[in-house]
Design a protein around this motif. Structure first.
Motif, PDB file in Angstrom:
ATOM      1  N   ALA A 149       0.829  -1.208   0.000  1.00 51.79           N
ATOM      2  CA  ALA A 149       0.000   0.000   0.000  1.00 51.79           C
ATOM      3  C   ALA A 149       0.864   1.259   0.000  1.00 51.79           C
ATOM      4  O   ALA A 149       0.593   2.218  -0.737  1.00 51.79           O
ATOM      5  CB  ALA A 149      -0.926  -0.006   1.220  1.00 51.79           C
ATOM      6  N   VAL A 150       1.904   1.275   0.811  1.00 53.51           N
ATOM      7  CA  VAL A 150       2.780   2.451   0.873  1.00 53.51           C
ATOM      8  C   VAL A 150       3.543   2.613  -0.434  1.00 53.51           C
ATOM      9  O   VAL A 150       3.688   3.728  -0.948  1.00 53.51           O
ATOM     10  CB  VAL A 150       3.753   2.335   2.059  1.00 53.51           C
ATOM     11  CG1 VAL A 150       4.762   3.486   2.047  1.00 53.51           C
ATOM     12  CG2 VAL A 150       2.979   2.335   3.372  1.00 53.51           C
ATOM     13  N   LEU A 151       4.039   1.517  -0.980  1.00 52.41           N
ATOM     14  CA  LEU A 151       4.768   1.583  -2.251  1.00 52.41           C
ATOM     15  C   LEU A 151       3.871   2.116  -3.363  1.00 52.41           C
ATOM     16  O   LEU A 151       4.274   2.991  -4.142  1.00 52.41           O
ATOM     17  CB  LEU A 151       5.303   0.202  -2.613  1.00 52.41           C
ATOM     18  CG  LEU A 151       6.022   0.089  -3.964  1.00 52.41           C
ATOM     19  CD1 LEU A 151       7.228   1.010  -4.004  1.00 52.41           C
ATOM     20  CD2 LEU A 151       6.420  -1.354  -4.247  1.00 52.41           C
ATOM     21  N   GLN A 152       2.655   1.603  -3.458  1.00 54.98           N
ATOM     22  CA  GLN A 152       1.717   2.051  -4.494  1.00 54.98           C
ATOM     23  C   GLN A 152       1.381   3.528  -4.324  1.00 54.98           C
ATOM     24  O   GLN A 152       1.333   4.285  -5.300  1.00 54.98           O
ATOM     25  CB  GLN A 152       0.455   1.198  -4.442  1.00 54.98           C
ATOM     26  CG  GLN A 152       0.684  -0.239  -4.884  1.00 54.98           C
ATOM     27  CD  GLN A 152      -0.417  -1.188  -4.434  1.00 54.98           C
ATOM     28  OE1 GLN A 152      -0.352  -2.387  -4.645  1.00 54.98           O
ATOM     29  NE2 GLN A 152      -1.444  -0.655  -3.777  1.00 54.98           N
ATOM     30  N   ALA A 153       1.147   3.956  -3.090  1.00 58.60           N
ATOM     31  CA  ALA A 153       0.824   5.358  -2.843  1.00 58.60           C
ATOM     32  C   ALA A 153       2.012   6.254  -3.167  1.00 58.60           C
ATOM     33  O   ALA A 153       1.850   7.332  -3.752  1.00 58.60           O
ATOM     34  CB  ALA A 153       0.410   5.546  -1.383  1.00 58.60           C
TER      35      ALA A 153
END
Length: 308
Positions: A271-275
């Motif tokens: 989730a953090v990588l995608q954001a």
């Protein structure tokens, strides 16, 4: 101008979707997060419960559809590592990268305008040859090599500068210098070439014939017309700085978006990588649009082509 803005915004939609699609599926290739967040003795039931709790038990295409639906509502999911909203983690890290890139580009542009203009004022002089040699060398040196040499010489051997952190002016020297050298070298060459053409233009000869000072001729007349190509290249370099910050921030422990991306990959924090990738892509697209608009303001021909 509105037509140009609308065209650039529409043309950015497809690349943005490609970025979102690519990072979503490529992130899953890093492995199963359960291998990091569960003990080695975890049972199949524990793994199934972990996957269900984090929405990882659905088919990938279903997960992607759910993710797009969340993004539309500005919901980027939760971090697997901290259980906090991923968007908040990215927004906390982004200012550090913007500050680093902003100061770097400001120093690079100011230095390149001065050095490039001095070199163009007397072509083939000693100043011009030295500036051309140094700028060509600077433009060809990779960032990671400069970072490693900077740490080795100024931090480890001489002990003058810290190797990481953001506290104090000394902590900024190595990261800024590492990112500064290549854009500075490229911009010096661009400014020098544009200024040589501008200084030989008829309007410069007219200005000199009217008694304008050399300072006004160089920086008031020639530089104004040489600014358009330099601005375009500076915009491309600024985009490169955001991408190059991944390596530099990791080496110097700079708490920016680049280091956050690397940490997210290592921790399989999807989730953090995608954001982080999505918001970085949005910032890059916005920067490109601003560069195009600035170019249009400086060059009437660009406005005419956009209106056609």
């Amino acid at each position: 101008m509105l037509t140009l803005l609308r065209r650039r915004a529409v043309s950015s939609v497809v690349p943005l979707l490609v970025v979102v699609l690519g990072v979503f599926f490529l992130a899953r290739l890093t492995g199963d997060p359960a291998n990091l967040y569960l003990p080695l003795s975890a049972t199949p039931e524990m793994r199934a419960e972990f996957a269900a709790r984090n929405g990882l038990d659905d088919p990938l295409i279903t997960q992607f559809g759910d993710y797009l639906a969340q993004v539309v509502h500005l919901d980027f999911g939760e971090s697997l590592r901290t259980a906090q909203p991923a968007g908040e983690a990215v927004l906390r890290a982004f200012p550090a990268t913007l500050q680093l890139a902003g100061w770097t580009m400001l120093l690079a542009i100011v230095g390149a305008v001065v050095i490039g203009s001095l070199a163009a004022y007397r072509p083939n002089s000693a100043t011009d040859r030295i500036a051309s040699f140094l700028s060509s060398t600077a433009a060809s040196v990779p960032d990671f090599w400069i970072a490693i040499m900077g740490v080795l010489v100024f931090a480890v051997t001489l002990g003058w500068l810290p190797t990481s952190g953001t506290s104090g002016a000394a902590a900024w020297v190595l990261p800024v210098a590492t990112l500064l050298i290549r854009p500075f070298g490229v911009l010096v060459q661009v400014v020098r070439g544009a200024m040589v053409s501008a200084l030989s233009a008829p309007y410069v000869k007219v200005a000199r014939a009217k008694g304008a000072s050399e300072l006004r001729v160089v920086f008031g007349h020639a530089l104004r017309n040489a600014a358009a190509p330099a601005l375009t290249v500076a915009g491309d370099l600024a985009v490169g700085l955001v991408n190059g910050a991944v390596v530099v921030e990791t080496i110097f422990g700079w708490p920016g978006i680049g280091k956050l991306m690397i940490d997210s990959v290592l921790q399989r924090d999807f989730a953090v990588l995608q954001a982080a990738v999505l918001l970085t892509a949005l910032a890059i697209f916005a920067l490109n649009i601003l560069v195009d608009l600035s170019h249009a303001l400086l060059d009437p021909r660009v406005r005419q082509r956009a209106a056609a």
